[in-house]
Design a protein around this motif. Structure first.
Motif, mmCIF file in Angstrom:
data_model
loop_
_atom_site.group_PDB
_atom_site.id
_atom_site.type_symbol
_atom_site.label_atom_id
_atom_site.label_comp_id
_atom_site.label_asym_id
_atom_site.label_seq_id
_atom_site.Cartn_x
_atom_site.Cartn_y
_atom_site.Cartn_z
ATOM 1 N N VAL A 167 0.798 -1.058 0.551
ATOM 2 C CA VAL A 167 0.172 0.080 0.213
ATOM 3 C C VAL A 167 0.612 1.420 0.440
ATOM 4 C CG1 VAL A 167 -1.857 0.824 1.174
ATOM 5 C CG2 VAL A 167 -1.692 -0.848 1.225
ATOM 6 N N GLU A 168 1.162 2.184 -1.069
ATOM 7 C CA GLU A 168 1.619 3.395 -1.405
ATOM 8 C C GLU A 168 0.773 4.407 0.081
ATOM 9 O OE1 GLU A 168 2.778 4.242 -4.953
ATOM 10 O OE2 GLU A 168 2.101 2.263 -5.207
ATOM 11 N N LEU A 169 1.300 4.424 0.937
ATOM 12 C CA LEU A 169 0.946 6.428 1.773
ATOM 13 C C LEU A 169 0.934 7.220 1.217
ATOM 14 C CD1 LEU A 169 1.894 4.048 5.206
ATOM 15 C CD2 LEU A 169 -0.933 3.911 3.891
ATOM 16 N N LYS A 170 -0.165 8.388 0.997
ATOM 17 C CA LYS A 170 0.431 9.266 1.210
ATOM 18 C C LYS A 170 1.267 10.339 1.938
ATOM 19 C CE LYS A 170 -4.123 10.688 -1.285
ATOM 20 N NZ LYS A 170 -5.010 11.435 -1.224
ATOM 21 N N GLU A 171 1.492 11.470 2.247
ATOM 22 C CA GLU A 171 2.268 12.530 3.245
ATOM 23 C C GLU A 171 1.606 12.876 4.070
ATOM 24 O OE1 GLU A 171 7.265 11.932 1.884
ATOM 25 O OE2 GLU A 171 6.321 13.381 0.592
ATOM 26 N N ASP A 172 0.651 13.086 4.126
ATOM 27 C CA ASP A 172 0.013 13.784 4.214
ATOM 28 C C ASP A 172 -0.872 13.205 6.000
ATOM 29 O OD1 ASP A 172 -2.167 11.323 3.582
ATOM 30 O OD2 ASP A 172 -3.817 13.623 3.040
ATOM 31 N N ARG A 173 -0.154 12.054 6.121
ATOM 32 C CA ARG A 173 -0.615 11.720 8.039
ATOM 33 C C ARG A 173 0.487 10.640 8.317
ATOM 34 N NH1 ARG A 173 -6.077 8.365 8.356
ATOM 35 N NH2 ARG A 173 -5.319 7.304 10.293
ATOM 36 N N GLN A 174 0.804 10.880 9.602
ATOM 37 C CA GLN A 174 1.521 9.714 10.471
ATOM 38 C C GLN A 174 1.081 8.575 11.131
ATOM 39 O OE1 GLN A 174 5.153 10.105 10.345
ATOM 40 N NE2 GLN A 174 4.514 12.477 8.675
ATOM 41 N N TYR A 175 1.590 7.636 10.801
ATOM 42 C CA TYR A 175 1.026 6.743 12.076
ATOM 43 C C TYR A 175 1.559 5.965 13.118
ATOM 44 C CZ TYR A 175 -1.701 6.719 7.163
ATOM 45 O OH TYR A 175 -2.494 7.158 6.196
#
Length: 474
Positions: free
Chosen positions: A205-213
């Motif tokens: 899954v390619e995550l966007k950079e607008d959120r940290q997990y």
């Protein structure tokens, strides 16, 4: 004939027919692959029209594609009972080592890599019905499954989010568009992402950079498959090391043409066909001189009633509608009348007296009809580009990615909706890593042995080729 009612919805309702006629390139591009002994493959005999015996096409269809004509392995590495690949026995591995004088064999299904100083002549595309790369010893080989930079986010103990929709994928099954969309919907509630890659037997899954997990905060099993995460400004495939490229760079003889700019209007019956060189015009649509003229490979002629249009790579004609052949010093053969940017396809009206036929495609299979996503499996395909000659491709993976709807009629409060576009991911074997060679393949039709057009060459991160699906139903 291709019924108009069955033409993929993303493409205007057109159809085309073909019969098999031998074509021939009149340039050094035809033998480009012979400059590298590691990709010096031979073409299988073409099936003859009306021949249903299979004798004219000696290739065995398996789950992972087909046995190449020079694949002499006395075994298959796909186990139909377990629905999975199997590792070779000690005897089978010894056969591979001895037959190909291998220094090492890397087993990373769905691919084998054989390192040898003496590649076979001709090179088989498969060993034991598994796609095989023959490489010079010491070539960097990337790990499989592909590397992802946020694996610390995966937690296999979390509940599989696709369970509620009943979506469960086999390890090496090709997901349907409905299954891919079910997984997209399941993940939307957990994270922000821009693409999902189905890299058998995993999911990335390619995550966007607008959120940290938080660490281990995302499910490590989705639809029954181990799932990894990747978070980067660039696409996942662009951040990977380019495999096999260092030892595969072909340097064409500078005295010879790298591109096939033969004027086929002066050869054979004077008709053009898929795979010839086309170029954008010297002037923009506003009448100014274009900063650059781009060249690409022509596609197929689609027909709907008396209306005919030639498919081209849309990005190859960014500022002009004029289509030149073979370059801007040649002649105008047509004009673009319609663009489908979501598919990177432009449709051009051919001007008389220029004629174009789908009944030959140089050394590749003749294109007969367009394929929907559901009509295409894991099988070998071919294209014949004006900078490469024939190239083999095998559908290895699938991808579904986010994009902005191109239709302004779908705007809501000035914002265009987000849609998800499925793509095939092919692994290719052929002369595609030399400088400037791969750039000219764009627009070339990718055709199965039976003549089905799975799509048109659009983008590559070697050796992977990304093809946007022409039509699909959820």
């Amino acid at each position: 004939m291709y019924p108009a009612s069955q033409v993929p919805s993303a493409v205007p309702q057109m159809q085309f027919t073909a019969r098999r006629v031998k074509g021939e390139r009149y340039s050094a591009v035809k033998t480009l692959r012979k400059q590298d002994p590691y990709i010096n493959f031979e073409l299988p005999p073409r099936r003859i029209d009306g021949d249903t015996s299979g004798k004219s096409a000696p290739r065995t269809i398996t789950f992972n594609g087909a046995r190449h004509m020079h694949d002499s392995a006395p075994f298959e590495l796909w186990d139909p009972c377990e629905n999975d690949f199997r590792y070779p026995t000690e005897k089978e591995l010894s056969w591979i080592m001895n037959t190909y004088h291998a220094i090492a064999v890397d087993i990373a299904f769905p691919v084998l890599v054989v390192e040898t100083h003496t590649p076979p002549d001709p090179v088989p595309l498969t060993v034991g019905c598994v796609l095989t790369h023959f490489l010079k010893p010491g070539t960097d080989i990337p790990p499989r499954p592909m590397w992802a930079n946020a694996v610390h986010l995966s937690n296999p103990r979390l509940r599989d989010p696709a369970v509620e929709s009943g979506t469960l994928l086999g390890a090496y099954a090709n997901p349907s568009v409905k299954e891919m969309m079910a997984i997209v919907d399941a993940l939307k509630t957990l994270c922000n992402f821009k693409a999902v890659n189905f890299i058998r037997p995993h999911i990335v899954v390619e995550l966007k950079e607008d959120r940290q997990y938080e660490k281990r905060s995302l499910p490590g099993i989705v639809a029954g498959r181990p799932t990894l995460y990747h978070q980067s400004e660039r696409d996942y495939w662009q951040t990977r090391d380019t495999p096999y490229g260092k030892e595969r760079a072909i340097q064409p003889d500078p005295e010879k043409q790298i591109q096939d700019d033969t004027s086929y209007l002066d050869h054979d019956d004077g008709r053009l066909c898929p795979g010839v060189r086309v170029s954008s015009g010297p002037l923009t649509n506003s009448g100014n001189r274009a900063a650059v003229s781009m060249s690409s490979t022509s596609g197929v002629v689609l027909r709907h009633g008396s209306l005919e249009r030639l498919t081209l790579a849309d990005h190859g004609f960014p500022t002009t509608t004029e289509v030149y052949r073979p370059d801007t010093d040649g002649v105008i053969i047509g004009e673009i009348t319609h663009r489908l940017p979501a598919l990177d396809i432009a449709l051009a009206k051919l001007w008389n007296p220029f004629r174009y036929t789908n009944t030959r495609y140089f050394e590749a299979p003749v294109p007969i009809r367009l394929l929907r996503h559901s009509e295409f499996g894991s099988e070998w395909c071919e294209l014949d580009g004006m900078t490469t000659g024939v190239v083999f491709l095998l559908r290895q993976y699938d991808r579904i990615c986010e994009r902005t709807d191109d239709d302004p009629l779908n705007e809501v409060d000035g914002t265009r909706r987000i849609v998800w576009q499925p793509q095939f991911v092919f692994e290719c074997v052929g002369p595609t890593t030399g400088k400037g060679i791969i750039d000219g393949i764009c627009g070339a039709p990718i055709v199965t042995e039976a003549g089905g057009v799975a799509g048109f060459f659009h983008q590559a991160e070697r050796p992977m080729v990304f093809v946007r699906c022409l039509g699909y139903n959820n």
